[in-house]
Design an enzyme around this catalytic site. Structure first.
Site, PDB file in Angstrom:
ATOM      1  N   THR B  14       0.823  -1.215   0.000  1.00  0.00           N
ATOM      2  CA  THR B  14       0.000   0.000   0.000  1.00  0.00           C
ATOM      3  C   THR B  14       0.855   1.261   0.000  1.00  0.00           C
ATOM      4  OG1 THR B  14      -1.543  -1.244   1.367  1.00  0.00           O
ATOM      5  CG2 THR B  14      -1.901   1.124   1.241  1.00  0.00           C
ATOM      6  N   ARG B  46       8.524  -8.704  -2.918  1.00  0.00           N
ATOM      7  CA  ARG B  46       8.514 -10.156  -2.839  1.00  0.00           C
ATOM      8  C   ARG B  46       8.103 -10.769  -4.181  1.00  0.00           C
ATOM      9  NH1 ARG B  46       5.590 -11.479   2.578  1.00  0.00           N
ATOM     10  NH2 ARG B  46       7.100 -10.098   3.562  1.00  0.00           N
ATOM     11  N   GLU B 131       9.812   9.759   9.437  1.00  0.00           N
ATOM     12  CA  GLU B 131       8.552  10.461   9.700  1.00  0.00           C
ATOM     13  C   GLU B 131       7.346   9.537   9.577  1.00  0.00           C
ATOM     14  OE1 GLU B 131       6.515  12.670  11.196  1.00  0.00           O
ATOM     15  OE2 GLU B 131       7.907  14.211  10.475  1.00  0.00           O
ATOM     16  N   GLY B 136       1.339   8.116  10.707  1.00  0.00           N
ATOM     17  CA  GLY B 136       1.010   8.325   9.296  1.00  0.00           C
ATOM     18  C   GLY B 136       1.387   9.673   8.750  1.00  0.00           C
ATOM     19  N   GLY B 189     -10.731  -3.229   5.777  1.00  0.00           N
ATOM     20  CA  GLY B 189      -9.297  -3.107   5.521  1.00  0.00           C
ATOM     21  C   GLY B 189      -8.543  -2.314   6.567  1.00  0.00           C
ATOM     22  N   LYS B 207       5.443   3.045  18.305  1.00  0.00           N
ATOM     23  CA  LYS B 207       5.468   4.472  17.974  1.00  0.00           C
ATOM     24  C   LYS B 207       5.829   5.289  19.207  1.00  0.00           C
ATOM     25  CE  LYS B 207       2.035   3.626  14.397  1.00  0.00           C
ATOM     26  NZ  LYS B 207       0.580   3.442  14.201  1.00  0.00           N
TER      27      LYS B 207
END
Lengths: 429, 429
Positions: B14, B46, B131, B136, B189, B207
């Site tokens: 993604t 992959r 970052e 995100g 998802g 995080k």
């Protein structure tokens, strides 16, 4: 340890004193994180003997800020005097021409002369850093100039003036009138004796001009900003907003439209329980819409000695680290001319409040007039005024004045006839 | 125009596909703002033939990510594979040793090996930018590493995992059970087939480990984080929170205390109408308390292709501009050892919910037991369970099970006897 970064600091008011205190408190940490010590070597201000929140005896005193700006001993000139013309402008120009980096919190100077000064910085291969010029301690300049550079920004907006937000918060929470809220803001030091600059929206507009340039890669265009202040907001507007599910906030908005870029500063209805509506008191917030990042918001203290000093020091540390950024993120030659979108073409939902006699047919009359002008109404509500009306008994107000509050549809139809603009128009975000 | 910055990109899921799309969309803007073009020259993943959201035919294909990391043609290695050990770690090490800059979104890798990798970057005079590893699209790493460096930070905390916040939002807004909400998150998802990593709090902890290091100038200490996930939160807890004026949120908190630095991840009660409580769905937020800046908050999309690609590109543009930052803001030798504060010493207000038979004397019994343990109660409330209880008729529930909800006082008195920890303890922020 490499050589220290040597600063000349002009302006020893609230922010200047804050910067000196910050350096005193964290000199060791700053040296470690910047990779070299940072020290103030000389200072300048209008009055040497004035009582201040910082000790200045350890610094060389220079009477003339313009002389300080070119002082052979300094690497960087920190301009915290404020004001768009005269000595602040001349001293910043002198510093850049002498090959000194400049750090400034002066939004008025940059809104009017930012691009010319950036060009001067570019020609002399020095930095012109201005994090503290926009939204106090909120690191919005760095975020826009660096973090979000991979995005096409479609909109940047927010609450950019703590004084106005403090006044509006007081009016909302305590039912204060505008005049009383302003007076309290002045007593608490949030508003100047002459508050025009803040409450008229001009301070917000200065900051918006800088954000617009950073967001869209265009030259600053302060003169092209539509500016409306908060002076005419009445307690009844705050009340009506509350009943409709909104908070009244003074916003600065820059948005890309099909006709160009729209820059506007005006009071706006913001839906309750959103982060902007929940920004209270002297807090500021800035929101950015980008095509990849989607939406980002930053909020925090928009003014004050500590937050502004934090922003100034962030800029200074970058200098000490040897990072020189283009002031407006790109070479000035690559900045596009500002493509102005006229406010007349702005499509939005409007709020109107009319004070009328409570007589049969009044609402019908208003609705008819609106329809004649091709203005489509989303809602029209009559509210009895809660403010005391001299000579009118509470129990007999049905023929006295009442408020009629209207919300228009978001996209007004194109009017072929001449446009008669309502006298109190407040945009919905 | 100077030479382009040449990238090797490993990992085409993604985020990797998002980065390629972003570069395709904004190559011209990025070149202007970075001062030089940015181009991907080779990619690795992959499976070459897998269907992707980006066209990869224009890039040289390299089977082995470790070979790509050292490829002579590249200036920087972009690691978007994820995972704390094995090929991601080896390829990042190989890149740094080969003198290539590294940009990564890999929080697990950095939480476990960040300081060692930063040392490697330092020794090879290259950047290790991350970052995208935290929150995100929210530019929190840059803000902490650069903007706020003049502050002593006392606390950093926030909502750092979109999956958990999405699940908690669904439970709150639709009254869904945890299992149903998790299922919906998986279908949309937002959650992986094996969701342990997210809902167990480990992703938040990764995080948080990075934020703690940046905030306090200490070595990362993932193993020392107290971690509690959201798996045991019931609809009844969400309901009780709502009635008490709170929202349940999974927080990561790092705070300086008199005993050291406290790092904790757990569900917490957050007062309604605050920015953290109003962070819904897959959004993230991070709040920082600093001595000069006071409080700053950043919020935005915590995951997803676009926001994460925006963060990756911000890091890449800094490389193209020639700005190399110490990964953890200071030389690794200057990072202090992590001074752990034990969770046992944490003073806070606790929420407890007990399901008991609705009989006379039950509340008195609980209150007595709490007093015996020297736990001071702020409130104790009995709620009839709204969930259906098999075999119990709605009209005859007064002897059936009910929920007793308690809030303890903020600072529990020191207990001399052995500590019997309640099985369901949820901290208040």
């Amino acid at each position: 340890m490499p050589n220290s970064l040597k600063l000349g600091l002009a302006g020893l008011g609230t922010v200047g004193a804050g910067v000196l205190r910050l350096l005193d408190a964290h000199a060791g940490q700053i040296a470690a994180r910047a990779g070299r010590p940072v020290q103030v070597v000389a200072v300048s201000a209008r009055d040497r003997s004035k009582k201040r929140d910082a000790v200045i005896d350890n610094y060389r005193w220079v009477d003339d800020p313009i002389a300080l700006a070119q002082d052979p001993e300094i690497d960087a000139f920190v301009e915290l005097m404020g004001g768009e013309e005269g000595i602040p402008k001349e001293s910043v120009e002198a510093a850049l021409k002498a090959g000194k980096h400049v750090v400034t919190a002066n939004k008025a100077l940059l809104a009017h002369h930012g691009v010319a000064l950036a060009k001067l910085a570019e020609e002399n291969d020095v930095a012109l850093n201005f994090e503290a010029a926009v939204a106090g301690g909120i690191p919005i300049v760095k975020v826009m100039r660096e973090s979000l550079q991979g995005n096409a920004i479609s909109r940047v907006y927010g609450i950019l003036n703590g004084t106005c937000n403090y006044i509006l918060t007081l009016m909302q929470e305590e039912g204060a009138t505008f005049d009383d809220a302003l007076k309290e803001a002045q007593e608490k030091g949030y508003a100047e004796a002459d508050p025009t600059f803040d409450i008229g929206g001009f301070d917000t507009a200065h900051k918006l001009a800088l954000l617009t340039s950073l967001a869209f890669g265009v030259e600053t265009a302060f003169e092209d900003i539509y500016v409306e202040g908060i002076q005419r907001i009445a307690a009844a507007d705050i009340e009506a907003a509350d009943r409709l599910g909104y908070r009244l906030k003074l916003l600065g908005v820059a948005a890309a439209t099909e006709h160009g870029i729209e820059q506007r500063v005006h009071p706006a209805m913001v839906a309750k329980h959103t982060p902007v509506a929940e920004t209270f008191g002297a807090q500021n917030c800035v929101l950015i819409d980008g095509d990849f990042v989607e939406d980002v918001m930053l909020s925090g203290q928009g003014a004050g000695a500590g937050p502004t000093a934090s922003a100034v020091m962030g800029d200074i540390i970058e200098l000490a680290r040897g990072h020189i950024f283009a002031p407006f993120a790109t070479k000035t030659a690559d900045l596009k001319p500002y493509p102005k979108a006229e406010m007349g073409g702005h499509a939005g939902s409007y709020y109107l409040r009319l004070t009328v006699r409570d007589q049969t047919g009044v609402i019908a009359g208003i609705a008819t007039r609106m329809a004649e002008q091709d203005i489509s109404l989303e809602s029209i509500v009559q509210h009895r005024q809660r403010t005391d009306i001299p000579g009118v008994d509470e129990d007999e107000v049905h023929t006295g004045p009442v408020d009629v509050v209207m919300i228009t549809h978001e996209r007004p139809k194109r009017r072929s006839k001449k446009r008669s603009r309502p006298s109190r128009v407040t945009d919905m975000l």
